[in-house]
Scaffold this active site. Structure first.
Site, PDB file in Angstrom:
ATOM      1  N   ARG A   1       0.791  -1.240   0.000  1.00  0.00           N
ATOM      2  CA  ARG A   1       0.000   0.000   0.000  1.00  0.00           C
ATOM      3  C   ARG A   1       0.816   1.280   0.000  1.00  0.00           C
ATOM      4  O   ARG A   1       1.877   1.343   0.624  1.00  0.00           O
ATOM      5  CB  ARG A   1      -0.934   0.008   1.216  1.00  0.00           C
ATOM      6  CG  ARG A   1      -2.021  -1.038   1.101  1.00  0.00           C
ATOM      7  CD  ARG A   1      -2.883  -1.157   2.354  1.00  0.00           C
ATOM      8  NE  ARG A   1      -3.854  -2.231   2.160  1.00  0.00           N
ATOM      9  CZ  ARG A   1      -3.550  -3.525   2.264  1.00  0.00           C
ATOM     10  NH1 ARG A   1      -2.332  -3.901   2.580  1.00  0.00           N
ATOM     11  NH2 ARG A   1      -4.481  -4.432   2.046  1.00  0.00           N
TER      12      ARG A   1
ATOM     13  N   HIS B   1      -0.751  -2.710  -4.516  1.00  0.00           N
ATOM     14  CA  HIS B   1      -0.197  -3.626  -5.520  1.00  0.00           C
ATOM     15  C   HIS B   1      -0.198  -3.058  -6.942  1.00  0.00           C
ATOM     16  O   HIS B   1      -0.558  -3.749  -7.902  1.00  0.00           O
ATOM     17  CB  HIS B   1      -0.969  -4.957  -5.487  1.00  0.00           C
ATOM     18  CG  HIS B   1      -0.752  -5.768  -4.246  1.00  0.00           C
ATOM     19  ND1 HIS B   1       0.365  -5.666  -3.455  1.00  0.00           N
ATOM     20  CD2 HIS B   1      -1.529  -6.726  -3.651  1.00  0.00           C
ATOM     21  CE1 HIS B   1       0.287  -6.514  -2.436  1.00  0.00           C
ATOM     22  NE2 HIS B   1      -0.864  -7.158  -2.519  1.00  0.00           N
TER      23      HIS B   1
ATOM     24  N   HIS C   1       3.627 -12.905  -5.723  1.00  0.00           N
ATOM     25  CA  HIS C   1       2.459 -13.140  -4.882  1.00  0.00           C
ATOM     26  C   HIS C   1       1.919 -14.572  -4.938  1.00  0.00           C
ATOM     27  O   HIS C   1       0.700 -14.785  -4.892  1.00  0.00           O
ATOM     28  CB  HIS C   1       1.363 -12.140  -5.258  1.00  0.00           C
ATOM     29  CG  HIS C   1       0.484 -11.704  -4.119  1.00  0.00           C
ATOM     30  ND1 HIS C   1      -0.318 -12.576  -3.420  1.00  0.00           N
ATOM     31  CD2 HIS C   1       0.289 -10.503  -3.549  1.00  0.00           C
ATOM     32  CE1 HIS C   1      -0.985 -11.909  -2.492  1.00  0.00           C
ATOM     33  NE2 HIS C   1      -0.630 -10.648  -2.547  1.00  0.00           N
ATOM     34  N   SER C   2       2.805 -15.583  -4.995  1.00  0.00           N
ATOM     35  CA  SER C   2       2.304 -16.965  -4.922  1.00  0.00           C
ATOM     36  C   SER C   2       1.703 -17.220  -3.548  1.00  0.00           C
ATOM     37  O   SER C   2       2.228 -16.771  -2.530  1.00  0.00           O
ATOM     38  CB  SER C   2       3.432 -17.974  -5.159  1.00  0.00           C
ATOM     39  OG  SER C   2       3.567 -18.245  -6.530  1.00  0.00           O
ATOM     40  N   TYR C   3       0.588 -17.959  -3.561  1.00  0.00           N
ATOM     41  CA  TYR C   3       0.001 -18.483  -2.327  1.00  0.00           C
ATOM     42  C   TYR C   3       0.461 -19.935  -2.252  1.00  0.00           C
ATOM     43  O   TYR C   3       0.122 -20.736  -3.121  1.00  0.00           O
ATOM     44  CB  TYR C   3      -1.529 -18.485  -2.412  1.00  0.00           C
ATOM     45  CG  TYR C   3      -2.211 -17.143  -2.353  1.00  0.00           C
ATOM     46  CD1 TYR C   3      -2.104 -16.235  -3.399  1.00  0.00           C
ATOM     47  CD2 TYR C   3      -3.027 -16.808  -1.269  1.00  0.00           C
ATOM     48  CE1 TYR C   3      -2.776 -15.017  -3.354  1.00  0.00           C
ATOM     49  CE2 TYR C   3      -3.708 -15.595  -1.225  1.00  0.00           C
ATOM     50  CZ  TYR C   3      -3.568 -14.703  -2.265  1.00  0.00           C
ATOM     51  OH  TYR C   3      -4.246 -13.507  -2.228  1.00  0.00           O
TER      52      TYR C   3
ATOM     53  N   ASP D   1      -0.884 -10.281   8.254  1.00  0.00           N
ATOM     54  CA  ASP D   1      -0.717  -9.496   7.023  1.00  0.00           C
ATOM     55  C   ASP D   1       0.277  -8.391   7.390  1.00  0.00           C
ATOM     56  O   ASP D   1      -0.067  -7.218   7.453  1.00  0.00           O
ATOM     57  CB  ASP D   1      -2.070  -8.930   6.566  1.00  0.00           C
ATOM     58  CG  ASP D   1      -2.041  -8.437   5.127  1.00  0.00           C
ATOM     59  OD1 ASP D   1      -0.953  -8.426   4.529  1.00  0.00           O
ATOM     60  OD2 ASP D   1      -3.111  -8.070   4.611  1.00  0.00           O
TER      61      ASP D   1
ATOM     62  N   GLN E   1       6.462  -9.502   3.386  1.00  0.00           N
ATOM     63  CA  GLN E   1       5.083  -9.445   3.849  1.00  0.00           C
ATOM     64  C   GLN E   1       4.638 -10.879   4.073  1.00  0.00           C
ATOM     65  O   GLN E   1       4.618 -11.684   3.141  1.00  0.00           O
ATOM     66  CB  GLN E   1       4.190  -8.785   2.770  1.00  0.00           C
ATOM     67  CG  GLN E   1       2.752  -8.537   3.195  1.00  0.00           C
ATOM     68  CD  GLN E   1       2.583  -7.251   4.011  1.00  0.00           C
ATOM     69  OE1 GLN E   1       3.494  -6.419   4.068  1.00  0.00           O
ATOM     70  NE2 GLN E   1       1.439  -7.085   4.626  1.00  0.00           N
TER      71      GLN E   1
ATOM     72  N   GLU F   1       5.870 -12.349   0.564  1.00  0.00           N
ATOM     73  CA  GLU F   1       6.150 -11.369  -0.485  1.00  0.00           C
ATOM     74  C   GLU F   1       7.369 -10.559  -0.063  1.00  0.00           C
ATOM     75  O   GLU F   1       7.263  -9.676   0.786  1.00  0.00           O
ATOM     76  CB  GLU F   1       4.936 -10.452  -0.657  1.00  0.00           C
ATOM     77  CG  GLU F   1       3.638 -11.184  -0.958  1.00  0.00           C
ATOM     78  CD  GLU F   1       2.408 -10.376  -0.519  1.00  0.00           C
ATOM     79  OE1 GLU F   1       2.190  -9.283  -1.066  1.00  0.00           O
ATOM     80  OE2 GLU F   1       1.687 -10.836   0.369  1.00  0.00           O
TER      81      GLU F   1
HETATM   82  C1  GLA Z   1      -1.088  -8.483   0.384  1.00  0.00           C
HETATM   83  C2  GLA Z   1      -1.740  -7.447   1.194  1.00  0.00           C
HETATM   84  C3  GLA Z   1      -2.999  -8.016   1.697  1.00  0.00           C
HETATM   85  C4  GLA Z   1      -3.862  -8.471   0.555  1.00  0.00           C
HETATM   86  C5  GLA Z   1      -3.194  -9.480  -0.249  1.00  0.00           C
HETATM   87  C6  GLA Z   1      -4.018  -9.850  -1.458  1.00  0.00           C
HETATM   88  O1  GLA Z   1      -0.620  -9.477   1.179  1.00  0.00           O
HETATM   89  O2  GLA Z   1      -0.967  -6.966   2.253  1.00  0.00           O
HETATM   90  O3  GLA Z   1      -3.647  -7.101   2.490  1.00  0.00           O
HETATM   91  O4  GLA Z   1      -4.143  -7.393  -0.255  1.00  0.00           O
HETATM   92  O5  GLA Z   1      -1.949  -8.967  -0.645  1.00  0.00           O
HETATM   93  O6  GLA Z   1      -5.334 -10.042  -1.191  1.00  0.00           O
END
Ligand code: GLA
Length: 347
Positions: free
Chosen positions: A81, A106, A180-182, A246, A284, A312
């Site tokens: 952000r 993002h 941003h892989s989960y 987060d 992150q 991240e």
């Molecule tokens: C990052 C942000 C989260 C969210 C994810 C995607 O981790 O910090 O708040 O936006 O991406 O949903």
């Protein structure tokens, strides 16, 4: 080592997008598309040699275009952000696209996760790779300067997914690229990640306000549920953290320019271990808090809350507005260069 290519689909404006399959000498396989630089799948063996896909995502391009919470994507020009989408650079105030409440998140409305990259297959002694290039034009999403970005994914024969980020600009601009892989080391769609054991090599983090904007403070993790300096299950204290994890962690580093260990994750059932190394000062840790079962992934399973986690690697959120954070400004004539490695093994 092999690379193959097939058509993945077309964007709304008719641009054809490809899907590349990279296989290393040990049979580890990843599929990457040049739409958003998305890692669509990553197949690694468990301790018995059984293969699972350890990243969340979709089977089709249409699903990624329709609704994706940044599954597997390259995120930019600035990850995370920027407060109110505003910052001042060299006396000029810039207004970025606002897409997360009153903030910029993002990269904005059409960030690097939603653009088509030029792709080139590469082979190096360490493995097979895909080199992705994108020119982000002056003014895109409100950012200054024409920014030429090159993101190279390499699947090495040491079972690493290595990401090299490079960029150059013709006007000073903030830049903070990430991935941003989960991940779910038990396999995507295979339940939540609360039992995964996590270690973060970070003694401090950057606390945030209600809008998830850093307050500017760098705070010790000690004696708080944020502390992962010793390995702990992700779910062990998550109920004490409002909304779930987060958070941007400030990494402990010996040398600013070299890769250093950021995180280690272990999943007992499969024996899979993932280590993250990076040249970045922060990471992150996001525990998939916004997944709510409304999206079904590759295996048809709905992705519920905490079905994946993200690590991240990055500079700290809202850095353009925080003079005490490491700078994210890239000037003309300078080279932006970062590396992050996700390394897989079993125990
Ligand atoms: C990052 C942000 C989260 C969210 C994810 C995607 O981790 O910090 O708040 O936006 O991406 O949903």
């Amino acid at each position: 080592m092999i690379i193959s290519k097939e058509v993945f689909g077309k964007t709304a404006d008719g641009i054809s997008v490809d899907l590349y399959t990279l296989t290393n000498a040990n049979g580890v396989k990843t599929r990457i598309t040049n739409y958003g630089g998305i890692v669509v799948s990553l197949e690694v063996a468990d301790r018995e040699g059984k293969i699972d896909d350890v990243v969340l995502g979709y089977n089709s391009l249409a699903e990624y275009i329709k609704d994706s919470p940044y599954f597997g994507a390259v995120v930019g020009r600035c990850g995370n952000r920027i407060a109110k989408g505003r910052f001042t650079l060299d006396g000029v105030e810039y207004k970025l696209a606002v897409n997360n409440g009153e903030n910029h998140l993002h990269g904005g409305l059409k960030g690097f996760d939603k653009v088509v990259w030029e792709a080139e297959e590469v082979e190096t002694p360490e493995g097979v790779g895909l080199k992705l290039s994108y020119l982000s034009k002056d003014g895109e999403e409100g950012y200054p300067g024409n920014l030429r970005c090159v993101v190279t994914y390499t699947l090495t024969n040491d079972n690493e997914l290595k990401i090299n980020y490079e960029a150059e600009t013709d006007k000073a601009t903030p830049i903070n690229l990430t991935h941003h892989s989960y991940f779910n080391l038990a396999g995507e769609g295979n339940g939540d990640i609360l039992g995964h054991e996590l270690m973060l090599n970070a003694d401090s983090y950057t606390p945030v306000d209600e809008g998830l904007i850093p307050t500017g403070e760098i705070k010790s993790v000690k004696d708080s549920p944020i502390d992962f300096t010793e390995p702990a299950a992700i779910g062990s204290r998550i109920s004490q953290v409002e909304g779930g994890y987060d958070h941007n962690y400030v990494l402990n580093r010996d040398n600013e320019d070299l890769l250093s260990l950021a995180a280690r994750v272990y999943e007992q059932g499969s024996g899979r271990v993932m280590e993250v190394y990076t040249t970045e000062p922060g990471v992150q840790f996001y525990s998939g808090n916004f997944l709510d079962g409304s999206l079904a992934g590759k295996s048809g399973e709905a992705y519920g809350k905490h079905y994946g986690f993200c690590l991240e690697t990055q500079h700290f959120p809202d850095s353009p507005n925080k003079a005490n954070f490491p700078s994210v400004i890239l000037n003309p004539g300078e080279k932006y260069s970062h590396i992050t490695v996700y390394k897989f093994a079993t125990r």
